[in-house]
Design an enzyme around this catalytic site. Structure first.
Site, PDB file in Angstrom:
ATOM      1  N   ARG A  35       6.578   1.398   9.107  1.00  0.00           N
ATOM      2  CA  ARG A  35       7.198   1.388   7.402  1.00  0.00           C
ATOM      3  C   ARG A  35       7.060   2.951   6.833  1.00  0.00           C
ATOM      4  O   ARG A  35       7.663   3.057   6.332  1.00  0.00           O
ATOM      5  CB  ARG A  35       6.115   0.515   6.682  1.00  0.00           C
ATOM      6  N   ASP A 136      -8.145  -5.782  -4.423  1.00  0.00           N
ATOM      7  CA  ASP A 136      -6.661  -4.784  -3.510  1.00  0.00           C
ATOM      8  C   ASP A 136      -6.602  -3.711  -3.252  1.00  0.00           C
ATOM      9  O   ASP A 136      -7.484  -3.106  -4.469  1.00  0.00           O
ATOM     10  CB  ASP A 136      -5.090  -5.734  -4.437  1.00  0.00           C
TER      11      ASP A 136
END
Length: 261
Positions: A35, A136
């Site tokens: 990624r 998060d």
């Protein structure tokens, strides 16, 4: 790989950990390296050394890096039958002990899960009695969660009465009403590095650990156990299923549900 050697990437990991506290060694390397290599190439950097120097100078690029590490795929009432178990078994048990539940939605992404929690708890409690901490790592998705704007496709599983009561239709999107938003506080939190609060009755963490090494998963399960009250519940996704829950002080009560002993 040319300039993008293994040593170049290893040094990048080390520097990033010192600079930001983000430890990429706790992520599964093949997925994470693929990624970030894609992001590096797309941004035109010949090596991870160049990429790191740019990260130090551009805050927006660091946010893109965080976003690249995570796939924020979520939806309201994901795995609906599991939410039925929460409503029919877990919440009645917890609410028999206290009416002021302390709830944490970890790795909450764009907010569908904590809002689903609030909607579910709203079947049992007044909204003013509901308090959910939602966290998060990614600030971008947290901001989307705070705005609470969703497509028709996103809210397709929301029961009609809940949809009519707690959402308003605005320019083709369903917007969470303020009375539901007030049930949730969104914060940035790194599951791998930051401290965990304690005293939770219920923690949800679903479909994020697919990115982590087995060592990292073990650390998180231990911390979740410490964060829960005795008799509290951990509600997970498929990626978080615990093969030996007793190792961490849990007992499995249903698929995806673990109770602290």
């Amino acid at each position: 790989m040319g300039l993008d050697s293994s040593a170049d990437f290893d040094l990048f990991i080390q520097k990033l950990k010192v600079k930001t506290g983000l430890n990429l060694e706790l992520y599964k390397r093949p997925q994470m390296e693929r990624r970030l290599n894609s992001l590096r190439i797309n941004k035109g950097f010949r090596s991870f050394a160049e990429f790191y120097n740019a990260l130090c100078q551009t805050s927006g690029l660091f946010l893109e890096l965080i976003d690249k590490l995570t796939i924020n795929v979520t939806e309201f009432y994901r795995n609906a039958e599991r939410w039925d178990v929460l409503s029919s078994k877990v919440l009645p048990e917890l609410l028999a002990r206290t009416s002021r539940l302390k709830v944490w939605s970890a790795a909450c992404s764009t907010g569908e899960e904590p809002y689903t929690l609030a909607l579910t708890l709203g079947r049992f409690l007044n909204l003013t009695d509901i308090s959910i901490c939602a966290t998060d790592l990614d600030q971008v998705v947290l901001e989307k969660a705070r705005r609470g704007r969703y497509t028709q496709e996103s809210v397709k599983a929301v029961p009609r009465d809940r949809l009519d009561t707690y959402f308003r239709l605005e320019q083709g999107q369903y917007v969470v009403r303020e009375e539901l938003k007030k049930c949730i506080k969104f914060y940035q939190h790194n599951l791998l590095a930051d401290k965990y609060e304690s005293g939770y009755d219920l923690i949800t963490c679903r479909n994020v650990m697919i990115y982590f090494t087995e060592e990292a998963k073990e650390q998180i399960f231990i911390k979740f156990h410490e964060a829960l009250k005795p008799g509290g519940y951990l509600f997970v996704g498929a990626a978080e299923q615990i093969m030996s829950p007793s190792k961490y002080g849990f007992v499995s009560t249903d698929t995806f549900f673990y109770k602290k002993l």
